[in-house]
Each structure stands twice: as structure tokens, then as C-alpha cells.
Design a protein around this motif. Structure first.
Motif, PDB file in Angstrom:
ATOM      1  N   LEU A   1      25.781 -23.869 -20.801  1.00 55.68           N
ATOM      2  CA  LEU A   1      24.916 -25.117 -20.266  1.00 55.68           C
ATOM      3  C   LEU A   1      23.926 -24.844 -18.956  1.00 55.68           C
ATOM      4  CD1 LEU A   1      24.645 -28.373 -20.118  1.00 55.68           C
ATOM      5  CD2 LEU A   1      26.636 -28.253 -18.632  1.00 55.68           C
ATOM      6  N   LEU A   2      24.455 -23.960 -17.898  1.00 54.53           N
ATOM      7  CA  LEU A   2      23.663 -23.750 -16.747  1.00 54.53           C
ATOM      8  C   LEU A   2      22.538 -22.890 -17.228  1.00 54.53           C
ATOM      9  CD1 LEU A   2      23.341 -23.869 -13.809  1.00 54.53           C
ATOM     10  CD2 LEU A   2      24.739 -21.748 -13.810  1.00 54.53           C
ATOM     11  N   ALA A   3      22.382 -21.905 -18.261  1.00 60.31           N
ATOM     12  CA  ALA A   3      21.387 -21.094 -18.573  1.00 60.31           C
ATOM     13  C   ALA A   3      20.087 -21.886 -19.060  1.00 60.31           C
ATOM     14  CB  ALA A   3      21.735 -20.187 -19.852  1.00 60.31           C
ATOM     15  N   ASN A   4      20.335 -23.016 -19.684  1.00 61.03           N
ATOM     16  CA  ASN A   4      19.171 -23.851 -19.963  1.00 61.03           C
ATOM     17  C   ASN A   4      18.952 -25.046 -19.546  1.00 61.03           C
ATOM     18  OD1 ASN A   4      16.680 -22.880 -21.365  1.00 61.03           O
ATOM     19  ND2 ASN A   4      17.403 -24.036 -23.185  1.00 61.03           N
ATOM     20  N   PHE A   5      19.819 -25.455 -18.380  1.00 58.38           N
ATOM     21  CA  PHE A   5      20.038 -26.899 -18.152  1.00 58.38           C
ATOM     22  C   PHE A   5      19.042 -27.415 -17.292  1.00 58.38           C
ATOM     23  CE2 PHE A   5      22.821 -29.846 -15.611  1.00 58.38           C
ATOM     24  CZ  PHE A   5      23.033 -30.635 -16.434  1.00 58.38           C
ATOM     25  N   MET A   6      18.075 -26.462 -16.670  1.00 63.02           N
ATOM     26  CA  MET A   6      16.795 -26.827 -15.973  1.00 63.02           C
ATOM     27  C   MET A   6      16.059 -27.390 -17.064  1.00 63.02           C
ATOM     28  SD  MET A   6      15.491 -26.987 -12.743  1.00 63.02           S
ATOM     29  CE  MET A   6      13.881 -27.199 -12.118  1.00 63.02           C
ATOM     30  N   VAL A   7      15.816 -26.779 -18.219  1.00 61.72           N
ATOM     31  CA  VAL A   7      15.057 -27.402 -19.162  1.00 61.72           C
ATOM     32  C   VAL A   7      15.483 -28.706 -19.933  1.00 61.72           C
ATOM     33  CG1 VAL A   7      14.012 -26.867 -21.468  1.00 61.72           C
ATOM     34  CG2 VAL A   7      14.249 -24.974 -19.720  1.00 61.72           C
ATOM     35  N   TYR A   8      16.655 -29.045 -19.803  1.00 59.98           N
ATOM     36  CA  TYR A   8      17.320 -30.035 -20.329  1.00 59.98           C
ATOM     37  C   TYR A   8      16.933 -31.446 -19.417  1.00 59.98           C
ATOM     38  CZ  TYR A   8      20.986 -33.436 -22.087  1.00 59.98           C
ATOM     39  OH  TYR A   8      21.445 -34.548 -22.598  1.00 59.98           O
TER      40      TYR A   8
ATOM     41  N   PRO B   1      13.174 -17.271 -26.081  1.00 60.25           N
ATOM     42  CA  PRO B   1      13.640 -18.506 -24.714  1.00 60.25           C
ATOM     43  C   PRO B   1      13.677 -17.716 -23.552  1.00 60.25           C
ATOM     44  CG  PRO B   1      14.979 -18.651 -26.820  1.00 60.25           C
ATOM     45  CD  PRO B   1      14.437 -17.335 -27.002  1.00 60.25           C
ATOM     46  N   ALA B   2      12.933 -18.685 -22.315  1.00 61.84           N
ATOM     47  CA  ALA B   2      13.131 -17.683 -21.106  1.00 61.84           C
ATOM     48  C   ALA B   2      14.390 -17.796 -20.681  1.00 61.84           C
ATOM     49  CB  ALA B   2      12.269 -18.500 -20.235  1.00 61.84           C
ATOM     50  N   GLY B   3      15.343 -18.795 -20.941  1.00 55.72           N
ATOM     51  CA  GLY B   3      16.699 -18.795 -20.421  1.00 55.72           C
ATOM     52  C   GLY B   3      17.545 -17.814 -21.155  1.00 55.72           C
ATOM     53  N   SER B   4      17.054 -16.833 -22.203  1.00 59.12           N
ATOM     54  CA  SER B   4      17.773 -15.847 -22.772  1.00 59.12           C
ATOM     55  C   SER B   4      17.657 -14.469 -21.993  1.00 59.12           C
ATOM     56  CB  SER B   4      17.578 -15.575 -24.307  1.00 59.12           C
ATOM     57  OG  SER B   4      17.691 -16.864 -24.937  1.00 59.12           O
ATOM     58  N   LEU B   5      16.909 -14.311 -21.085  1.00 56.58           N
ATOM     59  CA  LEU B   5      16.723 -13.147 -20.401  1.00 56.58           C
ATOM     60  C   LEU B   5      17.665 -12.451 -19.870  1.00 56.58           C
ATOM     61  CD1 LEU B   5      12.941 -13.514 -18.902  1.00 56.58           C
ATOM     62  CD2 LEU B   5      13.473 -12.361 -20.885  1.00 56.58           C
ATOM     63  N   MET B   6      18.568 -13.406 -19.281  1.00 57.25           N
ATOM     64  CA  MET B   6      19.820 -12.806 -18.624  1.00 57.25           C
ATOM     65  C   MET B   6      20.682 -12.073 -19.683  1.00 57.25           C
ATOM     66  SD  MET B   6      21.296 -15.592 -16.132  1.00 57.25           S
ATOM     67  CE  MET B   6      21.234 -16.785 -17.101  1.00 57.25           C
ATOM     68  N   VAL B   7      20.363 -11.966 -21.020  1.00 53.79           N
ATOM     69  CA  VAL B   7      21.183 -11.005 -21.755  1.00 53.79           C
ATOM     70  C   VAL B   7      20.897  -9.655 -21.703  1.00 53.79           C
ATOM     71  CG1 VAL B   7      19.264 -10.744 -23.546  1.00 53.79           C
ATOM     72  CG2 VAL B   7      21.534 -10.890 -24.351  1.00 53.79           C
ATOM     73  N   MET B   8      19.848  -9.358 -20.912  1.00 51.99           N
ATOM     74  CA  MET B   8      19.641  -7.772 -20.657  1.00 51.99           C
ATOM     75  C   MET B   8      20.609  -7.460 -19.516  1.00 51.99           C
ATOM     76  SD  MET B   8      15.320  -7.736 -20.118  1.00 51.99           S
ATOM     77  CE  MET B   8      14.387  -8.353 -21.422  1.00 51.99           C
ATOM     78  N   SER B   9      20.937  -8.078 -18.652  1.00 48.52           N
ATOM     79  CA  SER B   9      22.180  -7.947 -17.937  1.00 48.52           C
ATOM     80  C   SER B   9      23.380  -8.011 -18.485  1.00 48.52           C
ATOM     81  CB  SER B   9      22.409  -8.992 -16.718  1.00 48.52           C
ATOM     82  OG  SER B   9      21.044  -8.998 -15.825  1.00 48.52           O
ATOM     83  N   PHE B  10      23.649  -8.658 -19.401  1.00 52.15           N
ATOM     84  CA  PHE B  10      24.823  -8.735 -20.011  1.00 52.15           C
ATOM     85  C   PHE B  10      25.026  -7.579 -21.213  1.00 52.15           C
ATOM     86  CE2 PHE B  10      24.575 -13.710 -19.689  1.00 52.15           C
ATOM     87  CZ  PHE B  10      25.274 -13.653 -18.616  1.00 52.15           C
TER      88      PHE B  10
END
Length: 641
Positions: A97-104, A437-446
Motif C-alpha cells: 500500500l505504501l509503495a504507491n500510496f502517494m499516487v493513490y 512504474p516509479a513505485g517499483s524502483l525499490m525492487v532493486m534494493s529488494f
């Protein structure tokens, strides 16, 4: 990463004596068939490994107490799929929810960026402080199993409310097609959310916070409860559990941050919220499937009451004079401390009296009328045992180390804010048709964490173990320090990359630079998480007193709450201080005229100062000492990083 030994009490403690935290009459059971630790075994190693790299810790009394009470063997790895699955899906619901919550909030709830940002910061702060309350309820009243069960239902209801808010037109503002700042009759202004719609949103977020507050502080201790630290197999299980705990949900987030965020961003918010909701329901079913396997630990009362009792007793006796514990001589002999002996063979490990924070030792000094005829305290508010005093000292010692995590986590929070803002100005295409999607960039850290943890746990740790002699390869404080260094490097690299991005954008306004230029800073932040976060989780669990491991985990999440508020404070100060004399603000909406790179360098500078502070407090930190209750009594003194 070493052994821990169960300690228990053969008697039920008084109602005011919660969490075996403070009673020296609490004992460490030894099964009749179990031999005592060998002189060179991890249980009897010196204080250099009191960080959990081989010392017999007094931090598992509740587990053994429950085991003795119900005569049930720990569930071991058989229970892990149920426990890790429940925790993973809870994080999927919250972080998904938090990853894309700003957009929502901006697109669906028609909030301006300031309002949306405030909603996220307040919710994120409350969510990370909630585990402190959940830990108190778990340890004092409900127990870990019931707390996790109740919190899981709360998380499910919270996600259900969020799904309904996106699904039902009555629960969110009507769709708006007006361009920004349009006031023409053909484009009426966008309608803000009503009070009822905001109430539904707040209710959903509140339920998610309740779920987080119950699951997060209890999942790790509940998982550790399933292993028997009196056996070599149990010790190794605990050692690996911390790494696999973090790696398991990281791999899941690696998948969901791409799939779920893409669905939310490009397909449907209803489906994007509905998937985590269904998975959360599945996690509840999965969690209850393991009920008969679990090792259950019974709650023993309010730990906060016992902490206050130590400070109250020390304050009442503040005028007493005490000698140094290591001073020896006749003066020491005149001082009587309330330190009841171990009962038979029940006590395997016990905290000795130390000279650190010696003012608290007064709480254990015996004066006239402190003891009854039977030798028990007349009041726990005037006399506390040595064990109770030393366990409170464990809490006091940890606070400076905990504080260092706030600044390093502040760098980590940038992944969900300005890193996404950068990505929106860059080329995110992967092929001619697909856009990341911009919110998916954290996947690089994961992805970094998911690949690094198995390599670290299975290959690097055994190699380091041969060199250092530590069960975990390096000490926990060293691991945390390495993570802080990576957080500084991440912000420094982020500043350099932003300089290049800004220069390229000005010289090539129609051809934005690739979003993969952000990969180095995200990879470095992944290493920061792999070292710092996992190191802190294990450090708190190893160094906190027995039944306070739930509070230990909640304290860890309070670091994230503090970093969220610190980040907001820094942003506010930067807005007010920069941008004067006609110059653009560092954090201007148009990144090409702002100086986001300077903001990153500021965070890197704060990180350097924090690292120096950490070196000081880590050098001064004294690991828990223990007395081994065998034929030979061993006093383990403290050590540094």
C-alpha cells in the motif's frame, strides 16, 4: 550469532512481576537428559560474544517456562512456513500500500501533494510506533499467539476497507478530468473528499496500524520461541532464522513491488488492493493451520511496571553510598545486595552485578525493614533483585545504539519519496511498450537483499567464522556499523547521480536519461538494509532481557517512525532556509531548477556525523554479562566492537 539458553521459573510470578525481566528467582531449566555446556562451548564463551555470537543469554526464560508447563517440544522449522507466511503477507499489505500510496491519494482522493504527504507521514509514524503498544499487550496480557491472531484480522479488515474505498464510488471523490488550476465552466474544479470519505480512509489506515502493531513485535520472538536453544540444532536454527526471516519477505516484496504496483498503476486500484487483501486472508488461514505445532509462551505481566520499580527503588535510596563492584575490600563486605540464590539446577545463566550505571545498584541494596522474616522483599517498590536491576541496565545500554539507527534509516526513507520523484522525470521504458512504474524502483534494493542474504549466510559467514572465531562471522555491532557506512555511500552516490541527471536534462530536454542510472544508489541501500536492519533486529533480540524481545522489535520499528519524522523536519528546514534571494528551492517541484543533489549531500553529511557517534557509543557499549550456573562459575565481562 550464537546460542541462547532458556530460562524459566518453576513458580508463577506475582502479578506485579511481569516478564521474568526482573526477578532473580527466575531460573534457567536444564533438562535432566541434557549435559551442561562444555567449557569451550558457545554457551561458555567470553563477553566478546555477548552480542549473540556464542554467549549463554538470559533472554529466553518465557520459552522454557512454557515448555516446562505444557511439556511440549518447540515446533522448530516445521512452524516457520506458518509464521513467516503470516508476517510476509502483513508486510505485503502494508508496504504494498505504501509503495504507491502517494499516487493513490493524489489521483483517487484528489488530495494536493502537501496534504497527501502529511497523511502518509502521520500514518507511517503511527504505524511504526504501534508495535510498542502491541509488545506491551503481548508480553503483559495476551501472549504472542493471540496478539498475532487478533492483529492479522485487523490487517485484513484494514485492507478490505482500502479495497472498498477504491471500489465503491460513494467512498472516494468523483473522477476529475480538469487540468490543474482550471476554473472554466467546461472543466469544473475537482471535488475534495468529504468527511465521510476521509473517515473511511482513516479507519482503513487505523486498522492497518493495529495489525502492524500486533504482528511486527511478536513475529520474530514467536519464531524464536519455536527453537530449543539448549540444543545445537536449536542454536543453529535461531542463527539462521534472523537472516531467512528478512530474506523471505524481501523476496516476496521483490515480486509484489513489480506486479502489484504495476496493477495499481496501470490496470485497476481495486485489483491492486484486492490482491493483498486476499493474500492477507490466506495468511490468517495459514497461521491457524500451525496452531498445534506452535510452542506457546504465556504472558507474565507488565514489564513497564517492573522497570519503574527499579528506578523508584533507586531514587528512594539515592542518598546511600555504594562502593565499586570491583573495588573489593571491607567496604564491599558491608554492602548487602538482594541476590537470591539459584534454586537447584534451574538457573543456567544469571546476570551478575556490574558497576555500570551504578546508581541503579541502590535498588538492590538491603536496608532495614526491606525483607520479611522469610527473606522476601516487603515491597518491590523499595527493594529489587540484582537480576532485575541488571536487566534494566540492558535496556539503558541499548538506547544509544538504537538512536544511531534513526539517521541511517532517514536515508532509507528517501527511496519512497524523492527517488520516485527523480524516476518520474527519467526514461522508465523497458522496451517500446512497457514502462516501469516509479513505485517499483525499490525492487532493486529488494533484489540486492534477496541475492546477498543467502550468499552471506551460507558462504561468507562460514568463511569469516574460520578467521574471526565468531559464530556469526562478525559481531552484531560490526554488522550494524557496516550498514551505516552503506547508507552514507548511498546518499553520496545519489547526490552525484542527481548532478549528472540534472546536467543531462538541461542539455537534452527531449531525451531524458534512463531510470537505471538510479540503480547504484538503490543497490547500496539494499546492502545497508542487509547489514543494518538485520543486524539491529538480532542485536535487540540478543541484548534485551528475557520476555522483552517483543519490545525489542517494537523499539526497532520506532527507529523507522523517528526517521520518518526526522525526514519531514529536514525537508521543512531545507524549504525554509534555501531558495532565498530569488534562487530556487533545493526541493523545488521542478527538479531541473532545484538542487536535490545538495539535499542528498546534506543527508550524507548527517550520516557521517552519525557514524562517528555510532563508533563512540559502540566502543563504550558493554555486552550483557552472565554467570554460568555450573560447578565452575564464570563471570563474563564486557567487550567492545
Amino acid at each position: 550469532m550464537g546460542s541462547e539458553v532458556n530460562n524459566t521459573s518453576t513458580k508463577k510470578p506475582p502479578s506485579t512481576a511481569s516478564l521474568s525481566l526482573l526477578l532473580s528467582t527466575k531460573c534457567f531449566p536444564v533438562k535432566p537428559s541434557s549435559p551442561p555446556p562444555a567449557p569451550n562451548s558457545p554457551e561458555n564463551k567470553g563477553s566478546d560474544e555477548m552480542n549473540g555470537h556464542g554467549a549463554a543469554s538470559p533472554c529466553l526464560s518465557a520459552q522454557a517456562a512454557s515448555a516446562a508447563a505444557i511439556q511440549k517440544k518447540p515446533g522448530g522449522w516445521k512452524a516457520m512456513p506458518y509464521i513467516l507466511g503470516n508476517e510476509t503477507f502483513e508486510r505485503l499489505a502494508t508496504f504494498g500500500l505504501l509503495a504507491n500510496f502517494m499516487v493513490y491519494l493524489v489521483r483517487v482522493y484528489r488530495m494536493d501533494q502537501v496534504t497527501a504527504s502529511n497523511v502518509i507521514n502521520i500514518w507511517f509514524g503511527i504505524t511504526n510506533f504501534a508495535p510498542l503498544v502491541g509488545a506491551f499487550i503481548s508480553d503483559a496480557y495476551a501472549g504472542r499467539f493471540r496478539t498475532i491472531a487478533f492483529a492479522s484480522f485487523a490487517s485484513f479488515l484494514g485492507m478490505l476497507m482500502m479495497t472498498l474505498s477504491a471500489w465503491l464510488p460513494q467512498l472516494h471523490p468523483p473522477r476529475c478530468t480538469a487540468p490543474p488550476q482550471s476554473m472554466s465552466s467546461s472543466h469544473p474544479p475537482c471535488v475534495s473528499p468529504t468527511g465521510g470519505q476521509m473517515g473511511v480512509l482513516v479507519l482503513g489506515l487505523g486498522l492497518l496500524s493495529i495489525g502492524t502493531g500486533g504482528i511486527r513485535p511478536c513475529s520474530i520472538p514467536f519464531g524464536v520461541d519455536q527453537f530449543d536453544p539448549a540444543t545445537e540444532e536449536g542454536v543453529r536454527g535461531i542463527n539462521s532464522f534472523y537472516n531467512w526471516y528478512y530474506a523471505s519477505f524481501t523476496v516476496v516484496l521483490l515480486i509484489t513491488q513489480t506486479l502489484v504496483v504495476y496493477i495499481q498503476d496501470s490496470v485497476s486500484w481495486v485489483v491492486g488492493f484486492g490482491i493483498p487483501t486476499i493474500l492477507m486472508l490466506c495468511s490468517i488461514v495459514l497461521f491457524f493451520f500451525g496452531t498445534r505445532i506452535y510452542m506457546h509462551v504465556k504472558p507474565e505481566g507488565s514489564v513497564f511496571t517492573e522497570i519503574v520499580q527499579v528506578f523508584a527503588a533507586a531514587f528512594k535510596k539515592r542518598r546511600l553510598r555504594i562502593p565499586d563492584v570491583d573495588g573489593g575490600g571491607s567496604e564491599v563486605a558491608k554492602v548487602a545486595y538482594y541476590d537470591p540464590p539459584a534454586q537447584e539446577a534451574a538457573l543456567l545463566s544469571k546476570l551478575p552485578l556490574t558497576d555500570e550505571f551504578r546508581c541503579l545498584n541502590k535498588a538492590a541494596m538491603i536496608v532495614e525493614n526491606d525483607l520479611t522474616a522469610e527473606g522476601t522483599p516487603t515491597s518491590r517498590w523499595t527493594l529489587c533483585s540484582v537480576q532485575r536491576v541488571e536487566e534494566v541496565k540492558c535496556l539503558v545500554r541499548v538506547v544509544p545504539i538504537w538512536a544511531s539507527g534513526i539517521v541511517s534509516f532517514t536515508a532509507m526513507t528517501q527511496q519512497g519519496t524523492f527517488t520516485i520523484t527523480q524516476a518520474l522525470t527519467m526514461d522508465r521504458h523497458l522496451g517500446p511498450r512497457f514502462q516501469i512504474p516509479a513505485g517499483s524502483l525499490m525492487v532493486m534494493s529488494f533484489l540486492t537483499i534477496g541475492l546477498w542474504i543467502p550468499f552471506y549466510d551460507r558462504l561468507l559467514v562460514p568463511a569469516l567464522r574460520k578467521v574471526t572465531g565468531h559464530e556469526g562471522g562478525i559481531t552484531l555491532l560490526q554488522r550494524i556499523g557496516i550498514g551505516i557506512v552503506f547508507s552514507v555511500l548511498s546518499m553520496a552516490v545519489a547526490g552525484l547521480i542527481e548532478q549528472d541527471r540534472r546536467a543531462y536534462a538541461k542539455s537534452h530536454p527531449l531525451a531524458p536519461i534512463s531510470v537505471f542510472w538510479l540503480a547504484p544508489q538503490l543497490v547500496l541501500m539494499g546492502f545497508c538494509e542487509a547489514f543494518n536492519i538485520i543486524g539491529q533486529i538480532e542485536f535487540f533480540n540478543r541484548q534485551f532481557p528475557d520476555n522483552m524481545r517483543s519490545i525489542a522489535n517494537s523499539l526497532f520499528f520506532c527507529s523507522f517512525a523517528g526517521s520518518s519524522y526526522l525526514s519531514s523536519l529536514v525537508v521543512t528546514v531545507v524549504h525554509r532556509v534555501t531558495g532565498k534571494d530569488g534562487q530556487p528551492n533545493w526541493l523545488a517541484n521542478d527538479l531541473n531548477v532545484g538542487r536535490l543533489d545538495c539535499y542528498y549531500f546534506l543527508l550524507a553529511g548527517m550520516g557521517i556525523v552519525n557514524f562517528v557517534y555510532y563508533l563512540v557509543v559502540a566502543h563504550r557499549y558493554r555486552y550483557k554479562s552472565t554467570l554460568q550456573h555450573n560447578k565452575d562459575v564464570e563471570l563474563s565481562s564486557a567487550t567492545n566492537v
